[in-house]
Structures are given as structure tokens and as C-alpha cells.
Design a protein around this motif. Structure first.
Motif, mmCIF file in Angstrom:
data_model
loop_
_atom_site.group_PDB
_atom_site.id
_atom_site.type_symbol
_atom_site.label_atom_id
_atom_site.label_comp_id
_atom_site.label_asym_id
_atom_site.label_seq_id
_atom_site.Cartn_x
_atom_site.Cartn_y
_atom_site.Cartn_z
ATOM 1 N N VAL A 69 0.794 -1.186 0.012
ATOM 2 C CA VAL A 69 0.121 -0.073 -0.066
ATOM 3 C C VAL A 69 0.997 1.248 0.131
ATOM 4 N N GLY A 70 1.090 1.741 -1.210
ATOM 5 C CA GLY A 70 2.135 3.141 -1.188
ATOM 6 C C GLY A 70 3.420 2.575 -0.756
ATOM 7 N N ARG A 71 3.941 3.415 -0.186
ATOM 8 C CA ARG A 71 5.397 3.174 0.325
ATOM 9 C C ARG A 71 5.486 3.102 1.967
ATOM 10 N N TYR A 72 3.941 3.030 2.396
ATOM 11 C CA TYR A 72 4.070 3.149 3.811
ATOM 12 C C TYR A 72 3.251 1.972 4.477
ATOM 13 N N ALA A 73 2.794 0.955 3.730
ATOM 14 C CA ALA A 73 2.256 -0.278 4.536
ATOM 15 C C ALA A 73 1.961 -1.388 3.550
ATOM 16 N N VAL A 74 1.355 -2.403 4.217
ATOM 17 C CA VAL A 74 1.073 -3.626 3.607
ATOM 18 C C VAL A 74 -0.361 -3.861 3.944
ATOM 19 N N LYS A 75 -1.116 -4.656 3.005
ATOM 20 C CA LYS A 75 -2.310 -4.999 3.292
ATOM 21 C C LYS A 75 -2.451 -6.526 3.280
ATOM 22 N N LEU A 76 -3.002 -7.231 4.435
ATOM 23 C CA LEU A 76 -2.764 -8.566 4.493
ATOM 24 C C LEU A 76 -4.430 -9.166 4.185
ATOM 25 N N ALA A 77 -4.148 -10.149 3.702
ATOM 26 C CA ALA A 77 -5.282 -11.038 3.361
ATOM 27 C C ALA A 77 -5.254 -12.246 3.894
ATOM 28 N N ASP A 79 -6.785 -16.220 5.227
ATOM 29 C CA ASP A 79 -7.617 -17.020 4.783
ATOM 30 C C ASP A 79 -8.969 -17.175 5.198
ATOM 31 N N ASP A 80 -9.097 -16.404 6.378
ATOM 32 C CA ASP A 80 -10.601 -16.803 6.964
ATOM 33 C C ASP A 80 -11.438 -15.384 6.405
ATOM 34 N N GLY A 81 -10.798 -14.955 5.579
ATOM 35 C CA GLY A 81 -11.943 -13.841 4.847
ATOM 36 C C GLY A 81 -11.556 -12.328 5.259
ATOM 37 N N HIS A 82 -10.886 -12.298 6.164
ATOM 38 C CA HIS A 82 -10.527 -10.896 6.697
ATOM 39 C C HIS A 82 -9.378 -10.324 5.896
ATOM 40 N N ASP A 83 -9.725 -9.109 5.200
ATOM 41 C CA ASP A 83 -8.673 -8.461 4.371
ATOM 42 C C ASP A 83 -8.834 -6.848 4.280
ATOM 43 N N SER A 84 -9.106 -6.627 5.719
ATOM 44 C CA SER A 84 -9.406 -5.110 5.578
ATOM 45 C C SER A 84 -8.492 -4.195 6.509
ATOM 46 N N GLY A 85 -7.561 -4.961 6.844
ATOM 47 C CA GLY A 85 -6.455 -4.211 7.772
ATOM 48 C C GLY A 85 -5.073 -3.746 7.041
ATOM 49 N N ILE A 86 -4.910 -2.655 7.001
ATOM 50 C CA ILE A 86 -3.743 -2.025 6.443
ATOM 51 C C ILE A 86 -2.553 -1.666 7.698
ATOM 52 N N TYR A 87 -1.477 -2.361 7.399
ATOM 53 C CA TYR A 87 -0.489 -2.719 8.361
ATOM 54 C C TYR A 87 0.585 -1.517 8.067
ATOM 55 N N SER A 88 0.694 -0.370 8.541
ATOM 56 C CA SER A 88 1.962 0.697 8.359
ATOM 57 C C SER A 88 3.114 0.043 8.835
ATOM 58 N N TRP A 89 4.141 0.545 8.289
ATOM 59 C CA TRP A 89 5.590 0.083 8.940
ATOM 60 C C TRP A 89 5.597 0.376 10.343
ATOM 61 N N GLU A 90 4.926 1.679 10.653
ATOM 62 C CA GLU A 90 5.106 1.913 12.107
ATOM 63 C C GLU A 90 4.292 0.867 13.047
ATOM 64 N N TYR A 91 3.184 0.490 12.499
ATOM 65 C CA TYR A 91 2.305 -0.461 13.602
ATOM 66 C C TYR A 91 2.750 -1.795 13.431
ATOM 67 N N LEU A 92 3.569 -2.342 12.426
ATOM 68 C CA LEU A 92 4.220 -3.710 12.337
ATOM 69 C C LEU A 92 5.539 -3.593 13.368
ATOM 70 N N PHE A 93 5.968 -2.254 13.454
ATOM 71 C CA PHE A 93 7.247 -2.304 14.335
ATOM 72 C C PHE A 93 6.924 -2.287 15.862
ATOM 73 N N GLU A 94 5.551 -1.523 16.011
ATOM 74 C CA GLU A 94 5.111 -1.745 17.271
ATOM 75 C C GLU A 94 4.680 -3.170 17.643
ATOM 76 N N LEU A 95 4.145 -3.812 16.838
ATOM 77 C CA LEU A 95 3.731 -5.111 17.013
ATOM 78 C C LEU A 95 4.966 -6.041 17.144
ATOM 79 N N ILE A 96 6.055 -5.854 16.504
ATOM 80 C CA ILE A 96 7.451 -6.501 16.990
ATOM 81 C C ILE A 96 7.936 -6.028 18.344
#
Length: 127
Positions: A69-77, A79-96
Motif C-alpha cells: 500500500v503505497g510506500r507506507y504499509a502492506v495490506k494482509l488478506a 484465509d478466514d476472509g478478513h482483508d481490511s487491515g492496512i499494516y503501516s510500517w510503524e504499526y508492524l514495528f509496534e507489534l514487533i
């Protein structure tokens, strides 16, 4: 401080883990279940913390697609059908950075709700 941008993202399908590798060579593997239950989508988080929906039965969830998603995130789809979350680099690093604390909190919330990480089975009724 802004979060680093991964130089490589790899999905380990068998392990159900997303690996993020950074320019400095450091890499982190995040379980897909963890990413799913902490999806940044409004469907999971709501528009206010009081609207958050506890995700249950996601132990075996996997990924179907990873889309930039642009240069700031990824969208994860998932296999349970959920595909509306956009994970910014900041959010992924927060999760780490907060993985242990966030996971412990999730397990505690599941326990309080009497819920489980195990997927719900399909009920078969005998006639």
C-alpha cells in the motif's frame, strides 16, 4: 522516531509466520494469528477502544495475499476472509516491539471471555 521500512517481507506458509527483514540485517517473524488478532481494521479495533471485538478461534489462520500500500504499509488478506487491515510500517514495528506484552494481554482477554484460540468446529447433528 519513525519505524524502519522492511527491505524484505516473506511469508513462511508452513510455520504461518510473516518474516520482516530490515536493511540492517535484523529480521523478525510474527505469527499470522498474532497479526490477525491485532488487525488495525475497524472491524477488529472498532472506531473507539470500547468497540474492539475480541478475535477468537484464529489459531490456524493463514495468509492468502500480501499487497503493498503505497510506500507506507502492506495490506494482509487472511484465509478466514478478513482483508481490511492496512499494516503501516510503524504499526508492524509496534507489534514487533510489544509482542510479548500484547500476546499476554490477548491470552488474558480470551481467558476472561471464556473463549479459545482454537477454531470453532462445524457442528454435525445426528438424526
Amino acid at each position: 522516531m519513525t519505524a524502519p521500512i522492511p527491505s524484505k517481507i516473506h511469508y513462511h506458509k508452513k510455520a504461518r509466520e510473516l518474516e520482516l527483514t530490515y536493511p540492517d540485517g535484523e529480521s523478525h517473524r510474527l505469527p499470522v494469528e498474532y497479526l490477525r488478532v491485532y488487525s488495525p481494521s475497524a472491524e477488529v479495533r472498532g472506531h473507539h477502544p470500547s468497540q474492539a471485538v475480541l478475535q477468537v478461534g484464529k489459531k490456524d489462520v493463514g495468509l492468502k495475499n500480501i499487497e503493498p500500500v503505497g510506500r507506507y504499509a502492506v495490506k494482509l488478506a487472511f484465509d478466514d476472509g478478513h482483508d481490511s487491515g492496512i499494516y503501516s510500517w510503524e504499526y508492524l514495528f509496534e507489534l514487533i516491539e510489544n509482542r510479548e506484552a500484547y500476546w499476554a494481554d490477548y491470552l488474558e482477554r480470551l481467558e476472561k471471555a471464556g473463549a479459545s484460540r482454537e477454531p470453532l468446529g462445524i457442528e454435525i447433528k445426528q438424526l
